[in-house]
Enzyme design. Structure first.
Site, PDB file in Angstrom:
ATOM      1  CD  GLU A 102     -51.314 -18.834  11.936  1.00  0.00           C
ATOM      2  OE1 GLU A 102     -50.670 -17.840  12.525  1.00  0.00           O
ATOM      3  OE2 GLU A 102     -51.334 -19.155  10.976  1.00  0.00           O
TER       4      GLU A 102
ATOM      5  CG  HIS B   3     -50.015 -19.718   6.772  1.00  0.00           C
ATOM      6  ND1 HIS B   3     -50.783 -18.923   6.150  1.00  0.00           N
ATOM      7  CD2 HIS B   3     -49.487 -19.265   7.823  1.00  0.00           C
ATOM      8  CE1 HIS B   3     -50.700 -17.874   6.953  1.00  0.00           C
ATOM      9  NE2 HIS B   3     -50.155 -17.980   7.859  1.00  0.00           N
TER      10      HIS B   3
ATOM     11  CE  LYS C  32     -48.481 -14.035   7.425  1.00  0.00           C
ATOM     12  NZ  LYS C  32     -49.758 -13.775   7.893  1.00  0.00           N
TER      13      LYS C  32
END
Ligand code: PGA
Length: 258
Positions: free
Chosen positions: A174, A102, A15
């Site tokens: 996720e 994401h 990240k």
């Protein structure tokens, strides 16, 4: 690039947590252990530093077998798109994997399913392996929409996709609400989500291409729970955020595979 579906895949998402110097130091430390312990025979490791650190990390990883991933990609090859990075430039830097969609990008940058789909297609067209991230929010989960959201994100993200020979697509499940929380979902839930992903993939890709897909779990994976996802849930690997930021901790996670 040969497809190696039998090796577990570990993708580290750093990240915006590390400076460029810290990224290079961490890559060098991981490289030392990965090479010394011949981990390349046990697992496929992909490191995803932030854009400015890609070149330095690429140099640090050269010849090690560890692969380089980017955290995002744009869908055009070149042009007036201020601030964006094309698949071609990523390839030039040695990138082979790219995270797409994401939840942090969907949440903070307004990335829509349509944008995610364009990114997946652009990555595939350039010969990069997309890691399409899907997963429900807490309210989607509590309202019973978990499986609908997962299937929908896979369906739109991969709509129109086709895999060239030897090409691979990776889906990372996720659950948004456990990312960075320290509390991963039980392996049985990850397995159930992986079944939804696989059923949706059946609708989207010809049977001959399904063996070139991998389903990962991500969300508070750490050295104590990693094996449950790869062994009990029978997933093909994991996407790791926080637990990949410090060499000693991440190496102890990787060593669970050897
Ligand atoms: P986490 O992040 O491992 O820190 O929960 C995973 C991710 O966001 O990819």
């Amino acid at each position: 690039m040969p497809v190696q579906p039998s090796l577990p895949l570990v993708v580290a998402n750093w990240k915006m947590n590390l400076s460029q110097a810290e990224s290079v130091l961490l890559a060098r430390a991981l490289r030392r252990t990965y090479v010394a312990d011949k981990m390349v025979t046990r697992l496929e490791l992909v490191l995803c530093p932030s854009f400015p650190a890609l070149a330095g990390v690429a140099t640090a990883l050269k010849g090690s077998g560890i692969k380089l991933g980017a955290q995002d990609v744009f869908w055009k090859t070149a042009g007036p798109y201020t601030g964006e990075v094309s698949p071609e430039v990523l390839k030039e830097l040695g990138v082979t994997y790219v995270l797409v969609g994401h939840s942090e990008r969907r949440q903070y940058l307004g990335e829509t399913d349509a944008m995610v789909q364009q990114k997946v297609l652009a990555a595939l067209a350039a010969g990069l392996t997309p890691v399409l991230c899907v997963g429900e929010t807490y309210s989607e989960r509590t309202s019973g929409r978990r499986e609908i959201v997962i299937a929908q994100e896979v369906r739109t993200g991969l709509s129109g996709a086709s895999l060239a020979a030897g090409q691979r697509v990776v889906i990372a499940y996720e659950p948004v609400w456990v990312i960075g929380s320290g509390q991963a979902v039980p392996p049985s839930e990850a397995q159930q989500a992986s079944r939804v992903v696989r059923e949706t993939l059946l609708e989207l890709l010809p049977a001959s291409e399904l063996s070139n897909t991998a389903v990962l779990y991500g969300g508070s994976v750490d050295p104590s729970n990693i094996t449950s996802y790869v062994q009990e849930s029978k997933l093909q690997g994991v996407l790791v955020g926080g637990a990949s930021l410090e060499a000693k901790r991440f190496i102890s996670l990787l060593k669970r595979f050897i």
